[in-house]
Scaffold this motif. Structure first.
Motif, PDB file in Angstrom:
ATOM      1  N   TRP A  41     -19.223 -52.452   4.815  1.00 61.11           N
ATOM      2  CA  TRP A  41     -19.933 -52.984   5.987  1.00 61.11           C
ATOM      3  C   TRP A  41     -19.293 -54.291   6.439  1.00 61.11           C
ATOM      4  O   TRP A  41     -18.969 -55.157   5.617  1.00 61.11           O
ATOM      5  CB  TRP A  41     -21.393 -53.221   5.607  1.00 61.11           C
ATOM      6  CG  TRP A  41     -22.212 -53.901   6.633  1.00 61.11           C
ATOM      7  CD1 TRP A  41     -22.583 -53.429   7.859  1.00 61.11           C
ATOM      8  CD2 TRP A  41     -22.810 -55.200   6.518  1.00 61.11           C
ATOM      9  NE1 TRP A  41     -23.367 -54.352   8.511  1.00 61.11           N
ATOM     10  CE2 TRP A  41     -23.520 -55.438   7.703  1.00 61.11           C
ATOM     11  CE3 TRP A  41     -22.814 -56.172   5.525  1.00 61.11           C
ATOM     12  CZ2 TRP A  41     -24.235 -56.621   7.925  1.00 61.11           C
ATOM     13  CZ3 TRP A  41     -23.513 -57.348   5.744  1.00 61.11           C
ATOM     14  CH2 TRP A  41     -24.216 -57.564   6.938  1.00 61.11           C
ATOM     15  N   ASP A  42     -19.096 -54.431   7.745  1.00 58.72           N
ATOM     16  CA  ASP A  42     -18.479 -55.632   8.316  1.00 58.72           C
ATOM     17  C   ASP A  42     -19.556 -56.412   9.072  1.00 58.72           C
ATOM     18  O   ASP A  42     -19.997 -56.005  10.146  1.00 58.72           O
ATOM     19  CB  ASP A  42     -17.329 -55.222   9.253  1.00 58.72           C
ATOM     20  CG  ASP A  42     -16.547 -56.419   9.766  1.00 58.72           C
ATOM     21  OD1 ASP A  42     -17.128 -57.521   9.855  1.00 58.72           O
ATOM     22  OD2 ASP A  42     -15.366 -56.256  10.097  1.00 58.72           O
ATOM     23  N   SER A  43     -19.982 -57.511   8.497  1.00 57.60           N
ATOM     24  CA  SER A  43     -21.070 -58.300   9.101  1.00 57.60           C
ATOM     25  C   SER A  43     -20.680 -58.870  10.463  1.00 57.60           C
ATOM     26  O   SER A  43     -21.542 -59.135  11.302  1.00 57.60           O
ATOM     27  CB  SER A  43     -21.483 -59.432   8.160  1.00 57.60           C
ATOM     28  OG  SER A  43     -20.385 -60.295   7.933  1.00 57.60           O
ATOM     29  N   GLU A  44     -19.388 -59.073  10.699  1.00 56.14           N
ATOM     30  CA  GLU A  44     -18.930 -59.634  11.974  1.00 56.14           C
ATOM     31  C   GLU A  44     -19.083 -58.627  13.113  1.00 56.14           C
ATOM     32  O   GLU A  44     -19.342 -59.002  14.255  1.00 56.14           O
ATOM     33  CB  GLU A  44     -17.453 -60.058  11.874  1.00 56.14           C
ATOM     34  CG  GLU A  44     -17.181 -61.136  10.841  1.00 56.14           C
ATOM     35  CD  GLU A  44     -17.797 -62.469  11.250  1.00 56.14           C
ATOM     36  OE1 GLU A  44     -17.689 -62.824  12.433  1.00 56.14           O
ATOM     37  OE2 GLU A  44     -18.399 -63.122  10.375  1.00 56.14           O
ATOM     38  N   LYS A  45     -18.907 -57.349  12.798  1.00 57.45           N
ATOM     39  CA  LYS A  45     -18.984 -56.309  13.829  1.00 57.45           C
ATOM     40  C   LYS A  45     -20.396 -55.769  14.030  1.00 57.45           C
ATOM     41  O   LYS A  45     -20.698 -55.211  15.083  1.00 57.45           O
ATOM     42  CB  LYS A  45     -18.063 -55.144  13.454  1.00 57.45           C
ATOM     43  CG  LYS A  45     -16.582 -55.468  13.464  1.00 57.45           C
ATOM     44  CD  LYS A  45     -15.812 -54.221  13.074  1.00 57.45           C
ATOM     45  CE  LYS A  45     -14.311 -54.415  13.101  1.00 57.45           C
ATOM     46  NZ  LYS A  45     -13.615 -53.218  12.597  1.00 57.45           N
ATOM     47  N   CYS A  46     -21.248 -55.904  13.039  1.00 56.81           N
ATOM     48  CA  CYS A  46     -22.573 -55.279  13.070  1.00 56.81           C
ATOM     49  C   CYS A  46     -23.442 -55.865  14.186  1.00 56.81           C
ATOM     50  O   CYS A  46     -23.514 -57.085  14.346  1.00 56.81           O
ATOM     51  CB  CYS A  46     -23.257 -55.489  11.714  1.00 56.81           C
ATOM     52  SG  CYS A  46     -24.892 -54.755  11.616  1.00 56.81           S
ATOM     53  N   ILE A  47     -24.090 -54.979  14.943  1.00 57.61           N
ATOM     54  CA  ILE A  47     -24.993 -55.421  16.021  1.00 57.61           C
ATOM     55  C   ILE A  47     -26.465 -55.242  15.603  1.00 57.61           C
ATOM     56  O   ILE A  47     -27.366 -55.402  16.418  1.00 57.61           O
ATOM     57  CB  ILE A  47     -24.705 -54.662  17.337  1.00 57.61           C
ATOM     58  CG1 ILE A  47     -24.839 -53.151  17.137  1.00 57.61           C
ATOM     59  CG2 ILE A  47     -23.322 -55.035  17.873  1.00 57.61           C
ATOM     60  CD1 ILE A  47     -24.715 -52.337  18.438  1.00 57.61           C
ATOM     61  N   HIS A  48     -26.704 -54.884  14.347  1.00 55.45           N
ATOM     62  CA  HIS A  48     -28.042 -54.777  13.766  1.00 55.45           C
ATOM     63  C   HIS A  48     -28.964 -53.829  14.544  1.00 55.45           C
ATOM     64  O   HIS A  48     -30.134 -54.132  14.750  1.00 55.45           O
ATOM     65  CB  HIS A  48     -28.668 -56.170  13.602  1.00 55.45           C
ATOM     66  CG  HIS A  48     -27.842 -57.056  12.716  1.00 55.45           C
ATOM     67  ND1 HIS A  48     -27.829 -56.942  11.343  1.00 55.45           N
ATOM     68  CD2 HIS A  48     -26.934 -58.021  13.035  1.00 55.45           C
ATOM     69  CE1 HIS A  48     -26.978 -57.823  10.836  1.00 55.45           C
ATOM     70  NE2 HIS A  48     -26.414 -58.493  11.839  1.00 55.45           N
ATOM     71  N   CYS A  49     -28.401 -52.702  14.936  1.00 54.77           N
ATOM     72  CA  CYS A  49     -29.201 -51.683  15.624  1.00 54.77           C
ATOM     73  C   CYS A  49     -30.102 -50.934  14.643  1.00 54.77           C
ATOM     74  O   CYS A  49     -31.058 -50.282  15.044  1.00 54.77           O
ATOM     75  CB  CYS A  49     -28.288 -50.698  16.344  1.00 54.77           C
ATOM     76  SG  CYS A  49     -27.242 -49.729  15.222  1.00 54.77           S
ATOM     77  N   LEU A  50     -29.789 -51.014  13.356  1.00 53.76           N
ATOM     78  CA  LEU A  50     -30.553 -50.383  12.270  1.00 53.76           C
ATOM     79  C   LEU A  50     -30.438 -48.858  12.229  1.00 53.76           C
ATOM     80  O   LEU A  50     -31.184 -48.200  11.503  1.00 53.76           O
ATOM     81  CB  LEU A  50     -32.034 -50.795  12.292  1.00 53.76           C
ATOM     82  CG  LEU A  50     -32.327 -52.302  12.197  1.00 53.76           C
ATOM     83  CD1 LEU A  50     -33.827 -52.543  12.169  1.00 53.76           C
ATOM     84  CD2 LEU A  50     -31.674 -52.936  10.992  1.00 53.76           C
ATOM     85  N   PHE A  51     -29.533 -48.277  13.013  1.00 54.22           N
ATOM     86  CA  PHE A  51     -29.345 -46.816  12.950  1.00 54.22           C
ATOM     87  C   PHE A  51     -28.974 -46.382  11.522  1.00 54.22           C
ATOM     88  O   PHE A  51     -29.445 -45.376  11.027  1.00 54.22           O
ATOM     89  CB  PHE A  51     -28.244 -46.351  13.906  1.00 54.22           C
ATOM     90  CG  PHE A  51     -28.612 -46.399  15.363  1.00 54.22           C
ATOM     91  CD1 PHE A  51     -29.905 -46.664  15.782  1.00 54.22           C
ATOM     92  CD2 PHE A  51     -27.643 -46.164  16.333  1.00 54.22           C
ATOM     93  CE1 PHE A  51     -30.236 -46.699  17.124  1.00 54.22           C
ATOM     94  CE2 PHE A  51     -27.968 -46.191  17.681  1.00 54.22           C
ATOM     95  CZ  PHE A  51     -29.257 -46.473  18.078  1.00 54.22           C
ATOM     96  N   CYS A  52     -28.096 -47.139  10.892  1.00 57.74           N
ATOM     97  CA  CYS A  52     -27.672 -46.772   9.526  1.00 57.74           C
ATOM     98  C   CYS A  52     -28.839 -46.858   8.562  1.00 57.74           C
ATOM     99  O   CYS A  52     -29.015 -46.002   7.696  1.00 57.74           O
ATOM    100  CB  CYS A  52     -26.518 -47.666   9.074  1.00 57.74           C
ATOM    101  SG  CYS A  52     -26.906 -49.426   9.101  1.00 57.74           S
ATOM    102  N   TRP A  53     -29.653 -47.864   8.708  1.00 57.55           N
ATOM    103  CA  TRP A  53     -30.793 -48.072   7.809  1.00 57.55           C
ATOM    104  C   TRP A  53     -31.783 -46.909   7.901  1.00 57.55           C
ATOM    105  O   TRP A  53     -32.226 -46.390   6.895  1.00 57.55           O
ATOM    106  CB  TRP A  53     -31.477 -49.394   8.163  1.00 57.55           C
ATOM    107  CG  TRP A  53     -32.767 -49.621   7.461  1.00 57.55           C
ATOM    108  CD1 TRP A  53     -32.944 -49.950   6.152  1.00 57.55           C
ATOM    109  CD2 TRP A  53     -34.067 -49.531   8.048  1.00 57.55           C
ATOM    110  NE1 TRP A  53     -34.295 -50.068   5.886  1.00 57.55           N
ATOM    111  CE2 TRP A  53     -35.000 -49.820   7.025  1.00 57.55           C
ATOM    112  CE3 TRP A  53     -34.536 -49.257   9.337  1.00 57.55           C
ATOM    113  CZ2 TRP A  53     -36.368 -49.831   7.253  1.00 57.55           C
ATOM    114  CZ3 TRP A  53     -35.900 -49.264   9.565  1.00 57.55           C
ATOM    115  CH2 TRP A  53     -36.797 -49.542   8.524  1.00 57.55           C
ATOM    116  N   ILE A  54     -32.077 -46.486   9.133  1.00 61.49           N
ATOM    117  CA  ILE A  54     -33.060 -45.424   9.303  1.00 61.49           C
ATOM    118  C   ILE A  54     -32.485 -44.060   8.905  1.00 61.49           C
ATOM    119  O   ILE A  54     -33.233 -43.130   8.593  1.00 61.49           O
ATOM    120  CB  ILE A  54     -33.618 -45.409  10.753  1.00 61.49           C
ATOM    121  CG1 ILE A  54     -34.998 -44.773  10.759  1.00 61.49           C
ATOM    122  CG2 ILE A  54     -32.672 -44.724  11.727  1.00 61.49           C
ATOM    123  CD1 ILE A  54     -35.763 -45.003  12.033  1.00 61.49           C
TER     124      ILE A  54
END
Ligand code: SF4
Ligand code: SF4
Length: 100
Positions: A41-54
């Protein structure tokens, strides 16, 4: 019925439907050991949409205050769903071979 096993047995010798050891849960076993591919996971690129989490079937995406904080490798089995669901404009998860 309970049986005591005093020697190593092959799977063919085990009685059908037997339980090995006491019943347990993933709380005792780190199922991430099964993984051959690892999501990075790249924290710089992540937009925190949470798609991966769900979408993660193993609840291995760590979240705090509605933000992704990382991946729990103790339980991630490397299925790659998180990487495939991550929006292309972010591409914040890359799958790599486990030995790298
Ligand atoms: S690879 Fe699969 S198990 Fe691991 S974090 Fe991604 S979705 Fe979850
Ligand atoms: S799907 Fe990708 S962009 Fe969205 S929260 Fe997960 S890692 Fe971040």
């Amino acid at each position: 019925m309970s049986m005591k096993f005093d020697k190593l047995m092959t799977w063919k010798e085990l009685p059908a439907g037997c339980l090995i050891d006491e019943p347990s849960t993933s709380l005792r076993f780190k199922t991430g050991d099964w993984r051959s591919m690892r999501p990075v996971w790249d924290s710089e690129k992540c937009i925190h949409c949470l798609f991966c989490w769900i979408s993660c079937p193993d609840s291995a995406i760590k979240v705090e205050n509605e933000k992704i904080t990382g991946i729990d490798y103790n339980y991630c089995k490397g299925c790659g769903i998180c990487a495939s669901i991550c929006p292309p404009k972010a591409s914040a998860i890359e799958m790599i071979r486990e030995e790298k």
